[in-house]
Design a protein around this motif. Structure first.
Motif: not given
Ligand code: FAD
Length: 441
Positions: A277-286
């Motif tokens: 998994a990668c990106g916002n599905v893992v944690h919210i990025h700015d």
């Protein structure tokens, strides 16, 4: 797109990129402002331009794409169930899967504001899509609740499109968005930001006529007697994103209750072997640059799995210590720590100045980095250089088992011994200990 391209470049064989949307690019397509790619591409691009770069990369690498294709289910045995108009219902057996479903916005139900249900209450992202992609204005007099980046960017966009943005309200005592967005989107446009304030009522029956706002106390509860009304026809909610993890939950992997995303290793592999998994599905990025960095790791990890070259050996868990809300990845392979730089992403619990971000193993600081300022809104990155954490530092027989044992206790710890962990914490900077701006081991 970055994960697919990287997997293909690393020899993963056939790589298929599936998206329910009619075009590639995800949320980037509606982000027509600039500010993308500053770190990775050393350019200031708009969202669609940044997407274009990776669409080309995926195409050139030979990635196959399936658009207008909704993934309905992902199974533990790595079967994907998806549907589209041309193929109907399909089942695809994969050797590895990278989940990159992004995030969705928290809406009015998520923040519970009393009042009627008039037209004119939108999430900031929905308004962004209306204005930037569909060509509609959501209203003329706007109040924005929440100082997240999408709300700030929309406050500026709507001002440029001729609306009057009356105020941005933030319940916390500090902004939730990037500093550059506070400066460029609010200060430069003359839009007032009220910290420690929230909306306590929405007026209007057919259409929003105004909102009542109030100051909040340190428990974030409205303070009676501090209310006042703002006339407006639109309330935009910018109150957070939630990782889109229904498919991840179906697979049954371990979730991090702080991030709302899956627990992942330093290969970006979830606790279900072969599912990454990668990106916002893992944690919210700015910053999209960090999404891409994670995607590259996931793509490489998936390719390694397919080639049967995953790191073996023991692992160590990461843990958020003082001043840190969460750390990703959650599990590190000692083999990786020994042989390559391992990047940790984290968020601070509160703003602080002149601090050391420290990685601690068994009470010993193995690596640390000076940060002039940390803020919850801005992701902190700590890259542990290869060799800083060795099996010796974990103590004899302390490390946990290989990836398949993410949810289990190491045989060495089953007798009640402590699980090995790498704690990341923020401590005030000792001014005399190291040169400013430097990293110390
Ligand atoms: C409004 C906004 C403004 C931003 N501004 C900036 C900025 O100025 N600078 C910056 O660096 N970063 C910015 N960011 C951050 C960054 O752009 C995003 O974090 C990043 O693009 C998210 O990428 P993602 O791939 O994780 O998710 P997304 O872009 O959301 O992609 C997820 C994709 O998964 C698809 N999908 C989901 N579920 C399914 C399913 N079941 N079947 C098939 N497909 C599915 C969706 O259609 C979508 O295309 C911004 C983010 C937002 C939301």
């Amino acid at each position: 797109m970055a994960a697919a391209a990287r997997a293909k470049q690393c020899g993963a064989g056939r790589v298929i990129l599936m998206d329910r949307d009619r075009e590639l690019g995800g949320i980037l397509n509606q982000c027509i402002h600039n500010g993308f790619g500053l770190q990775l591409l050393s350019q200031e691009l708009t969202g669609p331009e940044y997407a274009e770069h990776f669409i080309s990369e995926a195409r050139d690498a030979g990635v196959e794409t399936m658009l207008d294709t909704m993934v309905l289910e992902v199974t533990q045995s790595k079967q994907i169930v998806a549907v589209n108009r041309d193929e109907g219902l399909m089942r695809i057996d994969a050797k590895a899967i990278v989940l990159a479903m992004g995030a969705r916005e928290r809406n009015r139900g998520g923040v519970i504001i009393p009042g009627m249900r008039p037209a004119g209450v939108f999430t900031a992202g929905a308004a962004q899509r209306f204005v930037n992609m569909e060509g509609y204005m959501p209203g003329k007099r706007i109040v924005v609740l929440g100082s997240g980046d999408i709300g700030l960017i929309m406050a500026r966009r709507l001002t440029w499109e001729g609306a009057k943005v009356e105020a941005v309200l933030e319940i916390l005592p500090f902004p939730s968005g990037l500093t550059r967005n506070i400066v460029q989107c609010l200060n430069d446009q003359g839009i007032p930001l009220y910290l420690s304030h929230t909306v306590v009522d929405i007026h209007g029956e057919e259409r929003v006529r105004g909102v009542t706002v109030a100051r909040v106390d340190s428990n974030l509860r409205p303070i009676p007697g501090t209310e006042w009304d703002i006339e407006c026809d639109t309330l935009l909610l910018s109150v957070g994103l939630i990782p889109e993890n229904e498919l991840t939950q179906d697979v049954g992997g371990e979730l991090d209750h702080v991030t709302g995303g899956p627990v992942v290793t330093d290969e970006m592999e979830t606790s279900t072997p072969g599912i990454f998994a990668c990106g916002n599905v893992v944690h919210i990025h700015d910053l999209v640059d960090n999404v891409t960095r994670e995607a590259w790791t996931a793509g490489e990890g998936a390719a390694r799995l397919v080639a049967g070259q995953q790191p073996g050996g023991d692992t160590v868990r990461t843990r958020a210590g003082d001043g840190i809300r969460y750390v990703v990845p959650h599990v590190l392979h000692l083999d990786n720590l020994a042989s390559r730089d391992v990047r940790l992403f984290m968020r601070a619990t509160r703003p602080a100045e002149r601090v050391q971000v420290e990685a601690v193993v068994g009470g010993e600081v193995v690596f640390s980095k000076f940060e002039r300022v940390v803020r919850p809104a801005e992701m902190v990155m700590l890259t542990i250089p290869a060799g800083k954490v060795s099996p010796g530092k974990m103590g004899p027989g302390k490390a946990g088992p290989n990836r398949a044992g993410l949810n289990t206790v190491s045989p060495n710890c089953a007798d009640g011994g402590p699980q090995p962990e790498l704690v990341v914490r923020i401590t005030p900077r000792d001014r005399d200990s190291a040169a400013e701006g430097g990293e110390k081991a």
